[in-house]
Design a protein around this motif. Structure first.
Motif, short mmCIF file in Angstrom:
data_model
loop_
_atom_site.label_atom_id
_atom_site.label_comp_id
_atom_site.label_asym_id
_atom_site.label_seq_id
_atom_site.Cartn_x
_atom_site.Cartn_y
_atom_site.Cartn_z
N ASN A 226 0.88 -1.16 0.00
CA ASN A 226 0.00 0.00 0.00
C ASN A 226 0.91 1.21 0.00
OD1 ASN A 226 -1.67 2.18 0.65
ND2 ASN A 226 -2.97 0.96 2.00
N MET A 227 0.84 2.04 -1.04
CA MET A 227 1.77 3.17 -1.13
C MET A 227 1.63 4.15 0.02
SD MET A 227 4.21 3.28 -3.29
CE MET A 227 4.59 5.03 -3.35
N ALA A 228 0.53 4.09 0.74
CA ALA A 228 0.38 4.97 1.91
C ALA A 228 1.40 4.63 2.98
CB ALA A 228 -1.03 4.85 2.47
N ASP A 229 2.02 3.44 2.88
CA ASP A 229 3.00 3.01 3.88
C ASP A 229 4.41 3.48 3.57
OD1 ASP A 229 1.04 1.65 5.32
OD2 ASP A 229 1.33 -0.20 4.18
N LEU A 230 4.62 4.06 2.38
CA LEU A 230 5.96 4.50 1.97
C LEU A 230 5.97 5.98 1.63
CD1 LEU A 230 7.31 1.71 -0.45
CD2 LEU A 230 7.80 2.01 1.99
N ARG A 231 7.17 6.58 1.72
CA ARG A 231 7.37 7.96 1.29
C ARG A 231 8.61 8.00 0.41
NH1 ARG A 231 7.81 10.38 5.97
NH2 ARG A 231 5.70 11.29 6.03
N ILE A 232 8.51 8.62 -0.77
CA ILE A 232 9.66 8.80 -1.65
C ILE A 232 10.47 10.00 -1.13
CG2 ILE A 232 10.46 9.24 -4.00
CD1 ILE A 232 8.99 6.57 -3.63
N ILE A 233 11.77 9.80 -0.91
CA ILE A 233 12.58 10.87 -0.32
C ILE A 233 13.72 11.34 -1.23
CG2 ILE A 233 12.03 10.14 2.03
CD1 ILE A 233 14.82 8.86 2.18
N TRP A 234 13.94 10.66 -2.35
CA TRP A 234 15.01 11.05 -3.27
C TRP A 234 14.73 10.42 -4.63
CZ3 TRP A 234 18.49 7.80 -5.85
CH2 TRP A 234 19.57 8.44 -6.50
N GLN A 235 15.12 11.11 -5.70
CA GLN A 235 14.96 10.57 -7.05
C GLN A 235 16.21 10.86 -7.86
OE1 GLN A 235 11.11 10.88 -9.17
NE2 GLN A 235 12.24 11.89 -10.83
N SER A 236 16.63 9.91 -8.67
CA SER A 236 17.81 10.05 -9.51
C SER A 236 17.50 10.83 -10.78
CB SER A 236 18.33 8.65 -9.91
OG SER A 236 17.47 8.07 -10.89
#
Length: 306
Positions: A226-236
């Motif tokens: 469930n994407m609500a459980d993750l947070r994106i913190i950096w992108q290449s």
């Protein structure tokens, strides 16, 4: 059941070879098509997602098609190098690793186009949504899970870009390790074994839905995330999409038929395209080795620095 659409090029290749085939059918030389499936996802999901490809190619080629889910990326790479596999969908770094060992072993024929028509994707770093970590800067002194040492987005590019950004991997993070694949690394972060991990996404579409294509999208589709459980913190920065490769010594007729099938897969078999390519996209785009030269050079530099 797929709709058989054979292009003029494939028919021409078949016609040219028909006389030779009377003497020796290529199926005598290649009675089984052996497809390698990269690690990073559990075996049951990989086999299910690629079952349609097996069925379609068996009907098209008239030979048995076997799927080989390797436990890691290296298993597929070695299988191709040892002539134990004929076909695989690789990451750009895995292709580069094969090329640096044997430039004549395999040939890239296609990459998937994203939903916006681009032929690149992104590495992202993710943390648990409830961890309080919202940026790369907040990862100092915390643990990071890479996916696989032969993964482009799960190791090669994050390592290179973080290093270029002035981060010493060994001292910046409290611990780094390999999760055993993209899916397994996400699970490890969700279970609290690591503070963050890296994986691949198309970068197109809604992040809350795992984007249009990539590991997060596949995990959501398989009921594992469930994407609500993750947070994106950096992108290449953008990375060249990984290729579908075939061994260079594959007979010309099956190669032409496979090439034509893939070129028309999105139109004729959209569900199979979705499941085998990792999500939504605009079909396959023909490529050659030159498309991957920047990644080959990056891998060469990484190897020489060890």
């Amino acid at each position: 059941m797929f709709k058989l659409t054979v292009s003029a090029a494939a028919l021409a290749a078949t016609a040219v070879l028909s006389t030779a085939a009377l003497a020796q059918d290529w199926r005598t030389e290649m009675p089984v098509l052996r497809i390698g499936l990269l690690g990073g996802e559990n075996d049951a999901d990989r086999l299910r997602d690629n079952a349609c490809l097996k069925e379609d190619l068996e009907e098209l080629l008239g030979v048995q098609v076997d799927l080989f889910p390797a436990p890691d990326y290296a298993g597929v790479m070695q299988g191709l190098l040892a002539d134990q596999l004929d076909y695989a969908q690789l990451g750009a770094s895995s292709y580069a690793g094969i090329y640096l060992q044997d430039p004549e072993a395999v040939e890239p024929i296609f990459v998937a186009a994203e939903a916006d028509g681009s032929t690149g994707y992104f590495a992202v770093m993710y943390a648990r949504a409830d961890s309080g970590i919202t940026s790369l800067e907040e990862m100092q002194g915390r643990s990071l899970a890479f996916a696989d040492p032969n993964s482009t987005s799960g190791y090669l590019v994050p390592l290179a870009e973080l290093t270029r950004g002035g981060i010493d991997i060994e001292s910046y993070f409290s611990e780094t390790g390999f999760g055993g694949g993209h899916e397994q690394a996400v699970v490890a972060v969700l279970n609290g074994q690591y503070d963050a991990g890296v994986t691949w996404v198309s970068g197109v579409g809604d992040p809350a839905e795992g984007y249009t294509r990539g590991n997060l999208r596949s995990m959501i589709d398989n009921g594992l995330l469930n994407m609500a459980d993750l947070r994106i913190i950096w992108q290449s920065s953008q990375i060249p999409n990984g290729p579908i490769v075939v061994r260079t010594d594959m007979p010309a007729e099956p190669r032409a038929l496979i090439t034509d099938y893939l070129a028309n897969q999105l139109q004729n078999e959209p569900e199979c395209y979705y499941s085998t390519s990792g999500g939504d996209g605009m079909g396959y785009v023909a490529v050659d080795h030159s498309f991957f030269e920047p990644v080959v050079e990056m891998r060469r530099m990484q190897t020489s620095s060890r």
